[in-house]
Motif scaffolding. Structure first.
Motif, PDB file in Angstrom:
ATOM      1  N   SER A   1     -14.427   2.013  11.806  1.00 40.70           N
ATOM      2  CA  SER A   1     -15.056   3.278  12.216  1.00 40.70           C
ATOM      3  C   SER A   1     -16.560   3.099  12.324  1.00 40.70           C
ATOM      4  O   SER A   1     -17.210   3.680  13.190  1.00 40.70           O
TER       5      SER A   1
ATOM      6  N   GLY B   1      -8.346   9.982  23.565  1.00 44.49           N
ATOM      7  CA  GLY B   1      -7.253  10.944  23.575  1.00 44.49           C
ATOM      8  C   GLY B   1      -6.804  11.232  22.159  1.00 44.49           C
ATOM      9  O   GLY B   1      -7.150  10.474  21.253  1.00 44.49           O
ATOM     10  N   PRO B   2      -6.106  12.309  21.911  1.00 46.38           N
ATOM     11  CA  PRO B   2      -5.505  13.206  22.881  1.00 46.38           C
ATOM     12  C   PRO B   2      -6.510  14.134  23.552  1.00 46.38           C
ATOM     13  O   PRO B   2      -7.578  14.400  23.023  1.00 46.38           O
TER      14      PRO B   2
ATOM     15  N   ALA C   1       0.834  -1.197   0.000  1.00 43.19           N
ATOM     16  CA  ALA C   1       0.000   0.000   0.000  1.00 43.19           C
ATOM     17  C   ALA C   1       0.869   1.247   0.000  1.00 43.19           C
ATOM     18  O   ALA C   1       0.357   2.348   0.049  1.00 43.19           O
TER      19      ALA C   1
ATOM     20  N   SER D   1       0.146  -0.091   8.790  1.00 39.29           N
ATOM     21  CA  SER D   1      -0.577  -0.987   7.882  1.00 39.29           C
ATOM     22  C   SER D   1      -0.222  -0.652   6.440  1.00 39.29           C
ATOM     23  O   SER D   1      -0.068  -1.536   5.599  1.00 39.29           O
ATOM     24  N   VAL D   2      -0.116   0.647   6.142  1.00 41.72           N
ATOM     25  CA  VAL D   2       0.228   1.077   4.788  1.00 41.72           C
ATOM     26  C   VAL D   2       1.640   0.605   4.435  1.00 41.72           C
ATOM     27  O   VAL D   2       1.874   0.023   3.378  1.00 41.72           O
TER      28      VAL D   2
ATOM     29  N   ARG E   1     -12.094  10.246  10.077  1.00 41.21           N
ATOM     30  CA  ARG E   1     -13.507   9.822  10.141  1.00 41.21           C
ATOM     31  C   ARG E   1     -14.027  10.160  11.537  1.00 41.21           C
ATOM     32  O   ARG E   1     -13.450   9.767  12.545  1.00 41.21           O
ATOM     33  N   SER E   2     -15.153  10.852  11.561  1.00 40.17           N
ATOM     34  CA  SER E   2     -15.571  11.397  12.845  1.00 40.17           C
ATOM     35  C   SER E   2     -16.031  10.315  13.820  1.00 40.17           C
ATOM     36  O   SER E   2     -16.071  10.537  15.017  1.00 40.17           O
ATOM     37  N   GLU E   3     -16.354   9.108  13.297  1.00 41.05           N
ATOM     38  CA  GLU E   3     -16.704   8.031  14.239  1.00 41.05           C
ATOM     39  C   GLU E   3     -15.499   7.708  15.123  1.00 41.05           C
ATOM     40  O   GLU E   3     -15.672   7.230  16.245  1.00 41.05           O
ATOM     41  N   PHE E   4     -14.300   7.943  14.600  1.00 40.40           N
ATOM     42  CA  PHE E   4     -13.111   7.749  15.429  1.00 40.40           C
ATOM     43  C   PHE E   4     -12.859   8.964  16.326  1.00 40.40           C
ATOM     44  O   PHE E   4     -12.697   8.829  17.523  1.00 40.40           O
ATOM     45  N   TYR E   5     -12.838  10.166  15.714  1.00 41.25           N
ATOM     46  CA  TYR E   5     -12.343  11.268  16.536  1.00 41.25           C
ATOM     47  C   TYR E   5     -13.398  11.901  17.427  1.00 41.25           C
ATOM     48  O   TYR E   5     -13.049  12.599  18.367  1.00 41.25           O
TER      49      TYR E   5
ATOM     50  N   ASN F   1     -18.199   2.139  15.632  1.00 38.80           N
ATOM     51  CA  ASN F   1     -18.025   3.075  16.747  1.00 38.80           C
ATOM     52  C   ASN F   1     -19.196   4.013  16.867  1.00 38.80           C
ATOM     53  O   ASN F   1     -19.762   4.429  15.857  1.00 38.80           O
TER      54      ASN F   1
ATOM     55  N   GLY G   1     -11.173  11.821  20.451  1.00 36.40           N
ATOM     56  CA  GLY G   1     -10.433  10.828  19.670  1.00 36.40           C
ATOM     57  C   GLY G   1     -10.528   9.388  20.146  1.00 36.40           C
ATOM     58  O   GLY G   1      -9.605   8.614  19.942  1.00 36.40           O
TER      59      GLY G   1
ATOM     60  N   SER H   1      -1.138   3.082  13.672  1.00 35.05           N
ATOM     61  CA  SER H   1      -1.541   1.770  13.150  1.00 35.05           C
ATOM     62  C   SER H   1      -1.837   1.844  11.652  1.00 35.05           C
ATOM     63  O   SER H   1      -1.465   0.943  10.894  1.00 35.05           O
ATOM     64  N   ILE H   2      -2.511   2.909  11.247  1.00 34.43           N
ATOM     65  CA  ILE H   2      -2.827   3.038   9.813  1.00 34.43           C
ATOM     66  C   ILE H   2      -1.519   3.176   9.025  1.00 34.43           C
ATOM     67  O   ILE H   2      -1.319   2.537   7.992  1.00 34.43           O
TER      68      ILE H   2
ATOM     69  N   VAL I   1      -6.440  -1.323   3.370  1.00 38.28           N
ATOM     70  CA  VAL I   1      -6.293  -0.453   4.542  1.00 38.28           C
ATOM     71  C   VAL I   1      -7.526   0.450   4.675  1.00 38.28           C
ATOM     72  O   VAL I   1      -8.092   0.615   5.760  1.00 38.28           O
TER      73      VAL I   1
ATOM     74  N   LEU J   1      -6.246   8.538  19.191  1.00 42.50           N
ATOM     75  CA  LEU J   1      -6.285   8.971  17.805  1.00 42.50           C
ATOM     76  C   LEU J   1      -4.881   8.952  17.192  1.00 42.50           C
ATOM     77  O   LEU J   1      -4.709   8.586  16.029  1.00 42.50           O
ATOM     78  N   ASN J   2      -3.890   9.312  17.995  1.00 44.27           N
ATOM     79  CA  ASN J   2      -2.505   9.244  17.513  1.00 44.27           C
ATOM     80  C   ASN J   2      -2.084   7.796  17.320  1.00 44.27           C
ATOM     81  O   ASN J   2      -1.358   7.465  16.379  1.00 44.27           O
TER      82      ASN J   2
ATOM     83  N   TYR K   1     -10.128   0.165   8.018  1.00 47.81           N
ATOM     84  CA  TYR K   1     -10.373   1.199   9.029  1.00 47.81           C
ATOM     85  C   TYR K   1     -11.729   1.883   8.842  1.00 47.81           C
ATOM     86  O   TYR K   1     -12.311   2.367   9.806  1.00 47.81           O
TER      87      TYR K   1
ATOM     88  N   ASP L   1     -20.884  12.606  16.510  1.00 49.10           N
ATOM     89  CA  ASP L   1     -21.519  12.939  15.236  1.00 49.10           C
ATOM     90  C   ASP L   1     -22.647  11.971  14.881  1.00 49.10           C
ATOM     91  O   ASP L   1     -23.447  12.241  13.990  1.00 49.10           O
TER      92      ASP L   1
ATOM     93  N   LEU M   1      -8.536   8.450   6.967  1.00 47.31           N
ATOM     94  CA  LEU M   1      -9.179   7.440   7.815  1.00 47.31           C
ATOM     95  C   LEU M   1      -9.268   7.906   9.270  1.00 47.31           C
ATOM     96  O   LEU M   1     -10.318   7.781   9.904  1.00 47.31           O
TER      97      LEU M   1
ATOM     98  N   VAL N   1      -3.948   8.368   3.091  1.00 52.05           N
ATOM     99  CA  VAL N   1      -4.991   7.559   3.746  1.00 52.05           C
ATOM    100  C   VAL N   1      -4.974   7.747   5.264  1.00 52.05           C
ATOM    101  O   VAL N   1      -6.013   7.602   5.911  1.00 52.05           O
TER     102      VAL N   1
ATOM    103  N   PRO O   1       1.860  -6.719   8.494  1.00 56.21           N
ATOM    104  CA  PRO O   1       1.070  -7.209   7.364  1.00 56.21           C
ATOM    105  C   PRO O   1       1.591  -6.713   6.016  1.00 56.21           C
ATOM    106  O   PRO O   1       2.360  -5.763   5.959  1.00 56.21           O
TER     107      PRO O   1
END
Lengths: 495, 451
Positions: A73, A291-292, A28, B348-349, B91-95, A76, A288, B344-345, A65, B338-339, A69, A80, B88, B84, A58
């Motif tokens: 997401s 965090g942060p 990737a 993964s890339v 995405r607001s579901e994460f943050y 979760n 997040g 991880s992303i 990827v 989030l960091n 993700y 929002d 990724l 990416v 991986p």
């Protein structure tokens, strides 16, 4: 369940761990050709300094990827997506413009060691944020350095220790009400203080008599939260502070609940000496998924010399990082603070202005009291008084049918809501701590109230339905005991 | 008021449901003398457009990596962040989620953390890792506290002076209230840690020894020397703490688990996180299985749900403040989710091959740059293995060199005089995959001209 309830089950995709999707040779990444001449590794560094490829990482494609993700997401729940009444966490809406601002290269592609001259914009932002926070809490000195609320507590308590040590002895104890956040005793213990628990009275408040009895010359500080974790304002606060000060102690306030008070009253005026401010709560920076955050501290003049270094200061029309503070406790983190979080809080305060931040607190309090008034018919309300920005119920009525707080929380998910904070504060048995915040509309609160009422009804009529919840989430009830008994903390561990 | 949906009228209706006349009644429990009579003296409100222009103005007063070329690292590194990552993690579901206290509706965050823990364990070659800490420096301080919880009767902390100076300061602050002594191990003339002195310092009093690799001066320490010193430490009953501030190096250098570290901490910023003037950053924390209950911070564990499906939960929270309060292992109740997700992303890339490749490019570019600079009269460099940073000794004062570089749009290496007077005229130069040959050569031309 009413038709407008948002929680319904749809297309839910499964997604294995990223490590399980590896196919040798898939990639990737693309790396830049920098033009530097090739040279073999052996000519650069001895072979025994090197490892082979990191086994287990991986090999996947970019679309793998992205889908991985994106799917995660979708499992979760975030602000929002809907109402997130997690008490004490102040889950208000996170304005989108702030995300765009945080991505400006002039703010996020800036190196901490490039020098003051090349960083005047950021230093000005930090300086102005310090001024705004100082004004909001009514205290003179601010450090933006702490990375989270509990980090602010540690910083503040270390400063209190340094203050007393300079006066001859660091003292031994810290008085902490039984309604306090769990981090308070832990932060005190980290500073080698013995936490002394203080029982709240029948009003749910600290009484000046109880405090006076516990207070002596060995007490370094009273560490309280105001409004406290029952959502109640400590109305004797001025008297409490006087009692502590009269024996040479200091008052630390956990500012986690500041959202109820901005523009209405100020900690400095109450006699508080140190407070930390959770920017990710009151000032709308997103958390997040854990965090942060950021936990700046504000202190009165007596404590300014002990603030962590560096401080951000203004000299004529230039902003500087100042290290010349001989009494400082030192650093609590590398560099200067979580700029990405700080700038979102700065942007939020500027968009609201003085009227806006005050109105936010008023509406947060109206919303919490509205929930209190509406739900007290169906749920036991241990302290039936005007609350601030959150209210605490218990499961006492539902208990009669075998339903406990945890079941109510899980059942709420079926109705499309994130559950409130549960089993906290500890002084209310089976607590449900609800904090709606000001960014929720009456319509949302009404839907939430209807769901809670429906659960109360179900608890009487069909308790099994509640006991087996959740029924509609991606994952059903998870076995936490198994997770703790035989911990599987990494994929290789499992494999 | 664009973030507050309830209008004045709706609020009045709600106040009547509550049973009060005005919003003021909801604050009647606050003593009158405490109520503010004047609006706060803060600026605003600003419209969205005005706010954007104001912040853009502030951003414009800083130099940034989009407009200049940087040879500056020292704990904060510019690397290319694949698109990416931001898309990724954006995405607001994460943050816009909080801590995953309710696992049924937080499987995304939880599985991502579980993957992050795995990534950290693989990179460091340790058995377990936590969900992340505030930053590398505070993670190191927590590692020392953890060592003190394991070795309760030992009162001496050895720390190499090749550990990032700000990290050492943070450790000192965290230990202000503890009854322990910190002793620093010096470094040699070529900026390697002085292992001979370290060996002499180790005793039955030693609680732990802290090292950094690659060290603050960019030196890749000899893993054999590290292995020997850690053996000696273990024989004396102490614990080995290794810190990694540039984790890209783990794509190519032998990881601390291989030379005997008991606790590995580090800074994860390099892995897909912007430099951001130093924060928010990402603390990494890994250890051996046997110490897991002494470890600070959050952990995510695998389990099953009532339908028998695999799922993830926060676990072993009994170590934390939630339950034990005054007996808590640490007061940490936030991680840098989030960091960690960005890391991880990013990993993964890059994957197995990409991480090694980017590490190799960093090492090669830095090596090339060091060789070119060494050829210029008036500059000397250390001749020991490095990763992507190295020390340059200059004849001219570093501020003068900085001026000349800046005039050509280059932000030069760190002036080490900042941390120690004896390091005046020393510059720590960092080269990553973001530095092109033409920029390296341009910097060398300017250095030659300055002399």
């Amino acid at each position: 369940m009413s038709r407008e309830t948002p929680g319904t089950q749809g297309l839910v995709l499964n997604e294995p761990l990223v490590f399980e999707q590896s196919v040798p040779g898939r990639r990737a990444y693309s790396l830049p050709e920098t033009g530097v001449p090739e040279k073999s590794l052996e000519d650069i560094i001895p072979a025994d300094f090197l490892r082979q490829e990191v086994e287990g990482l991986p090999e996947v494609s970019e679309v793998d990827v992205v889908r991985h993700y994106t799917r995660l997401s979708q499992w979760n729940y975030g602000i929002d997506l809907g109402f997130y009444p997690l008490g004490s966490c102040t889950m208000k809406y996170n304005p989108k413009i702030n995300e765009d601002l945080a991505g400006l290269p002039g703010l996020c592609q800036v190196h901490p060691y490039q020098g003051e001259r090349l960083s005047q914009g950021i230093l000005r932002l930090m300086y102005e944020l310090q001024q705004m926070l100082a004004e909001i809490v009514g205290l003179k000195g601010v450090s933006l350095q702490p990375s989270a609320g509990a980090h602010g507590e540690l910083t503040g308590m270390l400063m209190i220790r340094a203050f007393h040590a300079e006066r001859g002895a660091p003292r031994k104890k810290v008085i902490i009400p039984d309604s306090a956040h769990g981090t308070n005793p832990a932060s005190s213990a980290l500073c080698n203080y013995q936490p002394v628990s203080l029982k709240s009275d029948e009003r749910g408040l600290i009484s000046s008599e109880a405090l006076a009895a516990a207070m002596d010359q060995e007490v370094a500080a009273l560490m309280l939260t105001n409004p406290n974790t029952l959502g109640l304002f400590e109305r004797d606060i001025v008297k409490l502070a006087r009692i502590v000060h009269s024996k040479g102690g200091l008052v630390y306030c956990d500012g986690a609940n500041l959202n109820a008070l901005v523009g209405i009253t100020r900690f400095g005026d109450m006699g508080v000496d140190v407070v930390h401010i959770n920017l990710h709560k009151t000032f709308s920076t997103p958390h997040g998924g854990g965090g942060p955050g950021a936990g700046p501290i504000a202190v009165n003049e007596n404590l300014i010399p002990y603030l962590p270094v560096p401080t951000v200061e203004k000299e004529a029309d230039r902003y500087v990082l100042c290290y010349d503070h001989p009494k400082s406790i030192g650093r609590v983190r590398a560099f200067y603070g979580s700029l990405g979080v700080l700038l979102r809080a700065y942007a939020y305060i500027l968009s609201m202005g003085p009227e806006g931040v005050r109105r936010a607190s008023e509406v947060a309090v109206i919303n919490a009291n509205y929930i209190r008034a509406k739900l007290k018919k169906s749920y036991h309300l241990p302290y039936d008084r005007i609350c601030k920005h959150e209210c605490v119920f218990s499961d006492r009525l539902q208990n009669l049918h075998g339903v406990q707080t945890v079941h109510i929380a899980k059942r709420l998910m079926d109705y499309g809501f994130h559950p409130p904070t549960i089993y906290f504060p500890l002084i209310v048995r089976g607590a449900l701590m609800i904090e709606p915040t000001e960014t929720e509309s009456k319509e949302t609160l009404d839907r939430f109230v209807s769901a809670m009422e429906a659960i109360a009804r179900e608890s009487q009529e069909d308790p099994d339905l509640v006991l087996q919840a959740p029924h509609k989430t991606k994952a059903a009830r998870l076995d936490e005991t198994q997770a703790a008994r035989s911990p599987h903390l990494t994929w290789t561990d499992v494999g | 008021m664009r973030y507050i949906p309830n209008t004045e009228e709706v609020c009045r209706e709600m106040l009547s449901t509550i049973g009060v006349d005005s919003v003021g009644d909801l604050f009647s429990d606050i003593p009158r003398e405490l109520l503010l009579q004047e609006p706060l003296n803060i600026p605003g409100p600003l419209s969205e457009m005005d706010l954007y222009e104001h912040l853009k103005g502030l951003a414009g007063q800083n130099t940034d990596a989009d407009e200049a070329t940087y040879f500056l690292g020292a704990g904060a590194y510019f690397h290319w962040i694949p698109s990416v990552v931001s898309h990724l993690a954006g995405r607001s579901e994460f943050y816009t989620a909080y801590t995953p206290y309710q696992p049924e509706v937080s499987q995304g965050t939880l599985q991502a953390i579980f993957e992050f823990q795995t990534y950290v364990a693989l990179l460091t070659d340790m058995e377990v890792a936590n969900a992340s800490m505030y930053d590398g420096a505070s993670a190191l301080a927590e590692a020392v506290l953890m060592a003190m919880r394991i070795k309760t009767d030992r009162k001496e902390i050895l720390i190499a002076s090749t550990v990032h100076p700000e990290y050492r300061e943070v450790v000192k602050t965290y230990l202000l209230a503890q009854d322990v002594r910190i002793r620093e191990i010096p470094f040699t003339g070529d900026f390697q840690t002085d292992w001979k002195t370290a060996e002499e310092e180790i005793s039955k009093r030693t609680c732990c020894l802290v090292v950094q690799n690659p060290n603050f001066f960019g030196v890749a320490e000899d893993p054999k020397a590290l292995g020997r010193i850690f053996d000696r430490l273990h024989d004396a009953g102490g614990l080995a703490i290794a810190t990694v501030v540039e984790p890209i190096s783990l794509g190519i250098l032998l990881p601390p688990g291989r030379y005997g570290a008991d606790i590995v901490v580090g800074e994860g910023q390099s892995l897909g996180n912007p430099v951001s003037f130093g924060g928010p950053f990402l603390g990494i924390f890994a250890t051996r299985k046997g110490f897991v209950r002494k470890m600070p911070g959050r952990l995510v564990g695998e389990t099953t749900d009532s339908r028998g499906e695999r799922g993830y939960v926060l676990t072993l929270a009994t170590r934390e403040q939630h339950i034990r309060r005054e007996k808590a292992t640490s007061n940490i109740c936030t991680n840098q989710s989030l960091n960690a997700l960005r890391a991880s992303i990013y990993l993964s890339v890059l994957g197995k091959k990409g991480l090694r490749e980017v590490a190799r490019i960093n090492m090669r570019n830095a090596d090339y740059t060091r060789e070119r600079i060494a050829e210029i009269p008036g500059y000397t460099t250390q001749r020991v293995p490095i990763f992507n940073e190295f020390v340059v000794r200059c004849k001219k004062p570093v501020p003068e060199i900085h001026e000349a570089l800046l005039a050509e749009g280059i932000v030069g290496g760190l002036d080490l005089a900042r941390f120690s007077q004896e390091l005046e005229n020393h510059m720590l130069v960092c080269v990553t995959e973001t530095n092109r040959l033409k920029d390296i050569d341009r910097m060398c031309r300017i250095l030659r001209a300055v002399g």
